[in-house]
Design an enzyme around this catalytic site. Structure first.
Site, PDB file in Angstrom:
ATOM      1  N   GLU A 180      -6.393   4.296  -5.737  1.00  0.00           N
ATOM      2  CA  GLU A 180      -7.681   4.556  -5.080  1.00  0.00           C
ATOM      3  C   GLU A 180      -8.119   5.970  -5.463  1.00  0.00           C
ATOM      4  O   GLU A 180      -7.502   6.944  -5.074  1.00  0.00           O
ATOM      5  CB  GLU A 180      -7.525   4.447  -3.557  1.00  0.00           C
ATOM      6  CG  GLU A 180      -8.860   4.602  -2.842  1.00  0.00           C
ATOM      7  CD  GLU A 180      -8.730   4.987  -1.370  1.00  0.00           C
ATOM      8  OE1 GLU A 180      -9.701   4.788  -0.628  1.00  0.00           O
ATOM      9  OE2 GLU A 180      -7.679   5.509  -0.970  1.00  0.00           O
TER      10      GLU A 180
ATOM     11  N   ASP B 229       0.858  -1.180   0.000  1.00  0.00           N
ATOM     12  CA  ASP B 229       0.000   0.000   0.000  1.00  0.00           C
ATOM     13  C   ASP B 229       0.899   1.237   0.000  1.00  0.00           C
ATOM     14  O   ASP B 229       1.731   1.391   0.886  1.00  0.00           O
ATOM     15  CB  ASP B 229      -0.885  -0.024   1.259  1.00  0.00           C
ATOM     16  CG  ASP B 229      -2.261   0.548   1.009  1.00  0.00           C
ATOM     17  OD1 ASP B 229      -2.345   1.608   0.376  1.00  0.00           O
ATOM     18  OD2 ASP B 229      -3.248  -0.061   1.466  1.00  0.00           O
TER      19      ASP B 229
ATOM     20  N   HIS C  18     -11.425  -2.581   3.287  1.00  0.00           N
ATOM     21  CA  HIS C  18     -11.310  -2.334   4.724  1.00  0.00           C
ATOM     22  C   HIS C  18     -12.023  -1.055   5.175  1.00  0.00           C
ATOM     23  O   HIS C  18     -12.065  -0.781   6.372  1.00  0.00           O
ATOM     24  CB  HIS C  18      -9.822  -2.251   5.094  1.00  0.00           C
ATOM     25  CG  HIS C  18      -9.159  -1.072   4.462  1.00  0.00           C
ATOM     26  ND1 HIS C  18      -8.962  -0.976   3.098  1.00  0.00           N
ATOM     27  CD2 HIS C  18      -8.690   0.081   4.990  1.00  0.00           C
ATOM     28  CE1 HIS C  18      -8.393   0.188   2.830  1.00  0.00           C
ATOM     29  NE2 HIS C  18      -8.209   0.844   3.953  1.00  0.00           N
ATOM     30  N   ASP C  19     -12.525  -0.272   4.233  1.00  0.00           N
ATOM     31  CA  ASP C  19     -13.252   0.956   4.572  1.00  0.00           C
ATOM     32  C   ASP C  19     -14.759   0.792   4.413  1.00  0.00           C
ATOM     33  O   ASP C  19     -15.508   1.739   4.674  1.00  0.00           O
ATOM     34  CB  ASP C  19     -12.830   2.106   3.635  1.00  0.00           C
ATOM     35  CG  ASP C  19     -11.387   2.505   3.812  1.00  0.00           C
ATOM     36  OD1 ASP C  19     -10.870   2.392   4.940  1.00  0.00           O
ATOM     37  OD2 ASP C  19     -10.767   2.933   2.815  1.00  0.00           O
TER      38      ASP C  19
ATOM     39  N   ASP D  77      -2.941   4.689  -2.190  1.00  0.00           N
ATOM     40  CA  ASP D  77      -3.930   5.284  -1.299  1.00  0.00           C
ATOM     41  C   ASP D  77      -4.303   6.704  -1.753  1.00  0.00           C
ATOM     42  O   ASP D  77      -3.417   7.546  -1.977  1.00  0.00           O
ATOM     43  CB  ASP D  77      -3.310   5.344   0.105  1.00  0.00           C
ATOM     44  CG  ASP D  77      -4.304   5.696   1.176  1.00  0.00           C
ATOM     45  OD1 ASP D  77      -5.234   4.912   1.404  1.00  0.00           O
ATOM     46  OD2 ASP D  77      -4.147   6.775   1.796  1.00  0.00           O
TER      47      ASP D  77
HETATM   48  C1  NOJ Z   1      -7.950   5.539   2.217  1.00  0.00           C
HETATM   49  C2  NOJ Z   1      -7.744   4.300   3.011  1.00  0.00           C
HETATM   50  O1  NOJ Z   1      -8.352   3.225   2.364  1.00  0.00           O
HETATM   51  C3  NOJ Z   1      -8.297   4.554   4.387  1.00  0.00           C
HETATM   52  O2  NOJ Z   1      -8.348   3.400   5.187  1.00  0.00           O
HETATM   53  C4  NOJ Z   1      -7.457   5.630   5.028  1.00  0.00           C
HETATM   54  O3  NOJ Z   1      -8.023   5.974   6.272  1.00  0.00           O
HETATM   55  C5  NOJ Z   1      -7.383   6.873   4.159  1.00  0.00           C
HETATM   56  N1  NOJ Z   1      -7.159   6.572   2.779  1.00  0.00           N
HETATM   57  C6  NOJ Z   1      -6.256   7.751   4.618  1.00  0.00           C
HETATM   58  O4  NOJ Z   1      -5.023   7.147   4.340  1.00  0.00           O
END
Ligand code: NOJ
Length: 545
Positions: A245, A101, A319-320, A203
């Site tokens: 992302e 990541d 994971h979000d 990210d």
């Molecule tokens: C996206 C990530 O997927 C998330 O988990 C994170 O909190 C934020 N970016 C900040 O890095």
């Protein structure tokens, strides 16, 4: 038949590991790298081609590792650099790439660069971050808000300026306009490539071109210059996979990232289908059911965008996000298994690289927490503070957090019906979902009809068959409220996919072009898809001919 000219990752099924919650090896209640190594056979058994590993770097863990204090070291709770080298090698031995990541929109406020930047206004590293004087009224430089709630500016008393952070104050944003920052990032990426990583998930990469003074955060004017420079300095001539992302990606700008002549990324994660389930004003903290036609139109639009050029990522969860079966399926005991299988089929047979989020392969569900102290996620805790101060009851907030909060995805992986689901011998850092006695890897492994068996079958199909990998995607009946139907076509070959994405049985008038006599992709039985088919709740029909 497989086409040897397409990149390796077009035949791969990806798997995301959130290390904190995957497998603990030393009883401290936190998952770690040796734990992951001990579970690699599960991944090779599933047929995974590469793993996206959420951050394992040194970090004070304000955001569970998305706040990095040293990009070239591993957090002690996760292991050591030697463990990481061993993971890369052991995975490679099973034909699995490790994709790390890349969190370079921001660092931790405990990174040495930020410490130096805070020393004085004229420190040579000051400009690694984004600093502004107070606004004319002596307050915030402007009203940009952080994604985790509250202002995106925090005042640094000793030097009298504000620093910028699009996430927590413990995650100061890097200043990408500074060429030294960019050079450091590229050197670090190459350092990891030299250690054998197979690529990077990037990210919030669409934020690096921000121009805070003009209120621009996502998709800033220099974003693509930076990505092209990054490509040139790190990715060019390497056979690696990258996925950015990009919450701001749209069908209109997608090919800027992943078009074949762009020299940027292999693919992006775009979130149109996720945001379709968010409320326009209250965001994700409230219930907003997504109508199936909306979801299908969104997925089909992206298939169309990347039909001839570019490449799609395919995912229900990460994971979000909430658990796929709870969000898009039916997690009641009656329908959980069928709906998890059907969702897998509907997603994995489209064109693109599918991503399995850990636990999705056994149909893990959202967790129901009753008290705010059961939550661990910084975003959830921040918004609880903010929204209850604005008058929302904790009870209402918890209802939203249980639906869409990030901790749903972060409860420990359910390996068996042993204590703590076989995740740890200690006390888990976040509670295990109590349904682990019914839902776990060991029981799925024992059944041929399990969710896991379906994921395995889908990965095998993708690996071995160009029809699944590169065949054209042709959608049907996008406005049908319960059925998702499409064909994939390559030359004279076709696969027909008809999924009943509902908990009611449905009689479907099958369009002429989907009718087919052929072989069921999962059972090998001969099937005749007729002009009318009645599908049981969450049943799918998948036939090749
Ligand atoms: C996206 C990530 O997927 C998330 O988990 C994170 O909190 C934020 N970016 C900040 O890095």
């Amino acid at each position: 038949m497989t086409d040897q000219t397409a990149p390796w990752w077009t035949a791969a099924t990806a798997y995301q590991i959130y290390p904190r919650s995957f497998q603990d090896s030393n009883g401290d209640g936190i998952g770690d790298i040796p734990g992951i190594i001990s579970r690699l056979n599960h991944l090779s058994d599933l047929g995974v081609g590469f793993v996206w590993l959420s951050p394992v770097f040194a970090s004070p863990m304000a955001d569970n590792g998305y706040d990095i204090s040293d990009y070239r070291d591993i957090a002690p709770e996760f292991g050591t650099l030697d463990d990481m080298d061993r993971l890369i090698a052991e995975a490679k031995g099973r034909n699995i790439g490790i994709v790390m990541d890349l969190v370079v929109n921001h660092t931790s406020d405990e990174h040495a660069w930020f410490h130096a930047a805070c020393e004085s206004r004229d420190n040579p590293m000051r400009d690694f971050y984004i600093w502004r004087d107070p606004g004319p009224d002596g307050g915030l430089p402007n009203d940009i808000q952080s994604n985790f709630g509250g202002p995106a500016w925090t005042f640094h008393e000793p030097t009298g300026q504000y620093y910028f952070h699009l996430f927590d104050p413990k995650q100061p944003d890097l200043n990408w306009e500074n060429p030294r920052v960019r050079a450091e990032v590229y050197a670090m990426m190459n350092w990891w490539f030299d250690r054998g990583v197979a690529g990077f998930r990037m990210d919030v990469i669409d934020l690096i071109g921000k121009e805070p003074d003009r209120g621009i955060t996502a998709d800033g004017p220099k974003l693509h210059d930076y990505l092209q420079e990054m490509h040139q300095e790190t990715l060019a001539h390497r056979d690696v996979v990258t996925v950015g992302e990009c919450w701001s990606a749209t069908p209109e700008n997608a090919l800027l990232y992943c078009g074949r002549d762009r020299n940027e990324l292999s693919m992006v994660f775009q979130f149109s289908h996720v945001m379709a389930g968010w409320d326009e004003t209250l965001g994700k903290w409230t219930r907003k059911p997504v109508a199936l036609p909306v979801l299908k139109h969104s997925l089909a639009r992206w298939q169309e965008v990347c039909a001839e050029d570019g490449w799609n990522s395919l995912f229900w969860g990460n994971h979000d996000l909430p658990r796929a079966v709870s969000k898009y399926g039916d997690d009641s005991p009656e329908h959980r298994v069928d709906s998890a299988r059907c969702l897998a089929t509907a997603l994995h047979l489209m064109k693109g690289t599918p991503y399995i989020y850990q636990g999705e392969e056994i149909g893990m569900t959202n967790v129901v927490f009753e008290r705010i102290d059961q939550f661990r996620d910084v975003e959830t805790l921040n918004f609880h503070r903010i929204q209850t101060a604005q008058g929302l009851s904790t009870e209402d907030f918890l209802a939203g957090a249980n639906l869409n909060g990030r901790d749903n995805a972060r409860t420990p992986m359910q390996w068996s019906d042993a204590e703590h689901a076989g995740f740890t011998t200690g006390t888990p850092w976040i509670e295990v979902n109590p349904n682990y006695r019914q839902i776990n890897v060991a029981s799925d492994r024992a059944s041929q009809d399990s969710v896991m068996a379906r994921y395995k079958a889908l990965a095998t199909l993708r690996r071995n068959d160009d029809l699944i990998r590169i065949g054209d995607f042709v959608p049907f009946d996008l406005d049908h409220p319960q059925i998702m139907a499409y064909a994939r076509r390559l030359g004279s070959q076709q696969i027909t996919v008809i999924c009943n994405l509902s908990s009611q049985s449905v009689t479907y008038d099958v369009p002429q072009d989907l009718r087919l006599s052929g072989v069921c992709a999962f059972t090998g039985r001969i099937i005749d898809v007729a002009s009318q088919e009645t599908l049981a709740p969450w049943e799918d029909i998948v036939v090749t001919g």
